[in-house]
Scaffold this active site. Structure first.
Site, PDB file in Angstrom:
ATOM      1  N   ARG A 223       1.003  -1.145  -0.017  1.00  0.00           N
ATOM      2  CA  ARG A 223      -0.062  -0.088   0.185  1.00  0.00           C
ATOM      3  C   ARG A 223       0.849   1.262  -0.099  1.00  0.00           C
ATOM      4  O   ARG A 223       1.817   1.498   0.787  1.00  0.00           O
ATOM      5  CB  ARG A 223      -0.974  -0.005   1.363  1.00  0.00           C
ATOM      6  CG  ARG A 223      -1.816  -1.023   1.146  1.00  0.00           C
ATOM      7  CD  ARG A 223      -3.100  -0.815   0.127  1.00  0.00           C
ATOM      8  NE  ARG A 223      -4.065  -2.009   0.104  1.00  0.00           N
ATOM      9  CZ  ARG A 223      -4.221  -2.827  -0.577  1.00  0.00           C
ATOM     10  NH1 ARG A 223      -3.106  -3.048  -1.674  1.00  0.00           N
ATOM     11  NH2 ARG A 223      -5.051  -3.731  -0.722  1.00  0.00           N
ATOM     12  N   HIS A 271       1.427  -0.184 -10.575  1.00  0.00           N
ATOM     13  CA  HIS A 271       0.464  -1.331  -9.842  1.00  0.00           C
ATOM     14  C   HIS A 271      -0.041  -2.397 -10.529  1.00  0.00           C
ATOM     15  O   HIS A 271      -1.105  -2.748 -10.863  1.00  0.00           O
ATOM     16  CB  HIS A 271      -0.961  -0.324  -9.494  1.00  0.00           C
ATOM     17  CG  HIS A 271      -1.727  -0.754  -8.508  1.00  0.00           C
ATOM     18  ND1 HIS A 271      -2.255   0.034  -7.506  1.00  0.00           N
ATOM     19  CD2 HIS A 271      -1.730  -2.199  -7.968  1.00  0.00           C
ATOM     20  CE1 HIS A 271      -2.816  -1.021  -6.517  1.00  0.00           C
ATOM     21  NE2 HIS A 271      -2.467  -2.171  -6.758  1.00  0.00           N
TER      22      HIS A 271
END
Length: 308
Positions: A223, A271
């Site tokens: 994260r 990502h």
């Protein structure tokens, strides 16, 4: 007939419709899979955080909100959510994360960037063996454990850390604040796979980055908010951190003018470390629906109070 509402966004419906229907049939789940329904008739919701559905209050018969993402931070704090929430633990997602983490650990361990010669010279810097390289995984959930085991199988000196104690692991694991300082101090390569909660936000701040050995490498496919961006940039500039490979960010897509994009000691990936695969994720959804219909415990249920 049970009504299952697909509320993961219109863009995902074409990708998921056929795999879900197939998985329902294989699991013996009798359900009407729809994209619109009277909330009072819905028994389960298939969800993604970008969904327009934000008010769960009308879904009085709903016994399951099945998230399609591993992360639940964008839904777990919704005050209208009182229904059981389950996160996605997708075998395909886990495999992808293991491949990303082991690939980048090996890249930094072997010094692959340095050994690609683009200029005159012949700088033979021989890396240590894997057993001499200390790798730490922060976060020992499904993804963290899978990555730690894969790295251990490659003979790396692996340790782990989690917020609460873990037992029965095949490698040393610590927990708590003192444990965090201990594992950071032994981390040549640090992999962060913690969930985002109030306790983990900016976990790697300036002080804790200084607990790492000078020149340590950070790999963050977990994260973006786990690391204080400004503190990381400062640590990179002064050589405390040797390199950071980052796949997740506070703002995505990462702005074109963000300092991470042009820093010589930062690798930015968009990502891609792990994604939910419709085929394998649909089987996870179907299994939880089967359990719901038979009154069995749900898989991967989230503790709403703890946030994961």
């Amino acid at each position: 007939m049970n009504v299952v509402l697909f509320a993961a966004g219109a863009a995902l419906w074409p990708e998921y419709e056929a795999p879900l229907r197939r998985a329902f049939a294989e699991a013996g789940v009798a359900a009407d899979l729809v994209t619109e329904a009277d909330p009072a008739r819905v028994s389960a919701i298939i969800y993604a955080p970008g969904s327009p559905l934000q008010d769960f209050t009308p879904f009085t018969r709903c016994g399951l909100v099945q998230n399609l993402w591993a992360g639940v931070e964008r839904i777990v704090g919704n005050p209208t959510l009182t229904q059981p929430l389950c996160r996605m633990v997708d075998p395909g997602l886990t495999e992808g994360m293991v491949e990303y983490v082991t690939g980048h650990v090996l890249r930094h361990h072997l010094g692959m960037d340095r050994h690609i010669l683009r200029a005159p010279g012949w700088d033979q810097i021989i890396p240590p063996l894997a057993r001499e390289r200390r790798v730490t995984v922060l976060g020992l959930g499904e993804l963290g454990l899978a990555c730690a085991r894969a790295l251990q199988a490659l003979n790396f000196d692996v340790a782990g850390w989690s917020r609460s104690a873990k037992t029965g692991l095949p490698f040393p694991a610590d927990h708590g604040e003192e444990g965090l300082q201990r594992v950071l101090a032994r981390s040549d390569i640090l992999v962060t796979l913690l969930p985002r909660t109030a306790e983990t936000e900016n976990l790697l701040d300036a002080q804790r980055l200084d607990w790492l050995p000078r020149g340590a490498v950070i790999i963050n496919p977990g994260r973006g908010a786990l690391i204080d961006d400004a503190a990381l940039l400062a640590a990179l500039d002064r050589g405390q951190i040797g390199h950071a490979t980052l796949d997740v960010f506070r703002v995505e897509p990462l702005p074109d003018d963000h300092p991470f994009r042009r820093h010589p000691r930062v690798t930015v990936t968009p990502h891609i470390a792990a994604d939910t695969r419709a085929s394998s994720a649909s089987r996870v959804v179907a299994e939880n629906l089967r359990r719901l219909q038979r009154g069995e415990p749900l898989l991967h249920r989230v503790d709403l109070a703890r946030g994961y």
